[in-house]
Enzyme design. Sequence first.
Site, PDB file in Angstrom:
ATOM      1  CB  SER A  27      60.200  52.789  13.061  1.00  0.00           C
ATOM      2  OG  SER A  27      58.634  52.681  13.081  1.00  0.00           O
ATOM      3  CB  SER A  69      58.661  50.315  10.225  1.00  0.00           C
ATOM      4  OG  SER A  69      59.390  51.532  10.100  1.00  0.00           O
ATOM      5  CE  LYS A 101      62.285  51.502   8.098  1.00  0.00           C
ATOM      6  NZ  LYS A 101      61.865  52.468   9.090  1.00  0.00           N
TER       7      LYS A 101
END
Lengths: 68, 453
Positions: B172, B148, B73
């Site tokens: 997330s 996210s 990420k």
Amino acid sequence: MERGEQFDEVVRLTLGRYGIPVDDVDLAVMRVAEQVYGPGRDALLAADLSDIEPEHDLDPSRAPAQPL
Amino acid sequence: MSDHPQDLSLREQAAAIADGELDATELLEATLARIEERDGSLHSIAESFASEAARMLSESPDGPLHGVPVAVKDMFALPWRAPRDGCVKNLFGVGPGESAVYRRLRDAGAVIVAVTNMHELGAGSTGHISAYGACATPWDTSRCGGGSSGGSGSAVGARLVAGAVGTDGGGSIRYPAAYCGITGLKFTWGSVPPDGYTHGFASMGAPGPMCRDAADARLLGGVLLGRPLASRRANSLRLGVAPWFWENLDPEVEAGCRTAVDALADSGIEVREVTLDGVEHIVSATVIRLTLEGLPSTKPEAVAEVMPHLSPVGRALSKYNLLLPAAALVRADRVRGQLRRSVGRAFEDVDLLAWPTVPAPPPLIAEPQVDLPSGRVPADYANVRQGGLGNLTGVPAISVPCGLTAERLPIALQLLAPWGEDERLLDVAELLEQATDRRYVDALPPIAQPTPA
């Protein structure tokens, strides 16, 4: 926080005090956020939490100590 | 039948390279080609790294992921790239370098092939707002990939990579895992060193593996933790079902998750009802702490540079957050203590808790709202109700695929375990996979279906 017509004025004045500009797009987004999250926040602010012990020395990696 | 190496699982790729059956250079080239081929409609990848990945491969030590491509990420420092948190620059002054996640992957022999897309600033459960484009689920590219860590979920779901690293500050990892039909594990808070993680200051956020199934998550998770995650028998455990988290759900999601709990019961798990105190304030407590605890760590010069480049929504919400009264944060923390004690007491009677990861299937990117029995609400609001407890308490939590709707959109069950019992979640996830004959972890989204010869 105020709702309805007062909301925009409170936002402008409060953020303006810190020199943060607010435009109409900001206000439109904030109105939606306030509609969605405002009631829950206000319920939290109004809740009687006086019987709930604070957790000192929070360590989220471990289970908390239980009150005696 | 595909013979593309990215259609192999993470563990199959690692084993094939170790056995000399798969050439790691060919795997890397095939991975980069698949990203190029499939990511156009997904926006799961923020940036891919042909030369840096080739260098990592040339220096790859023997280890459990020797030569295996993975993605991370956009929240972790890499030696060649500063994390950006889904916008032009992170707000916290984290530059290029060796994050703990990078070091652990490198030392295990993994090859970081890409950085994955994420919801702008990590401030959303949908992934539809990002400097890198709206992230879609591979099950329907008009629908949200989640946030996210949406890019990590979408990339794994679409078979661009077999493993990716996500982070979870308010659900997330679990939301995109649910939206993309993969397995996502949020570790117990504090299990991975925070250095080089843009939200390393946070008391809610934890990284974790996002993979196609529990066995792959066990492999990648062990690398991230720096210790193997042992496998144990799970079918004598006690599972707690808290009714509050089973209210106001999309009917198909509720039915799919209840069927999954029944399948676990049929496998020997004892199911009990549990009650948790303070749950009515989960959404507010989670959102308030999440939005405010990063403020002292922001660099003023970075904020000034980034603000003009934020989305209109991101810019407005960053200002809105400043209006929250201090009393709300203090009260949120009081509720947090109540929830932690309540969950601690529940875990004296049960070994796990379970409820749906998200209350509804992935919403449209054009309109990220979900329809629930109570009416139409923003997906962010509805999702935090299901996910926030894992972050407020710090316990490990996993999202496991457990069904498909009539429209063939993923349904997922969330499991939570006591602090430090991360392995238990993988054990039960594997039990659920067995109980459902792997129908849902092996299901292929349309974008990953083999093309007819």
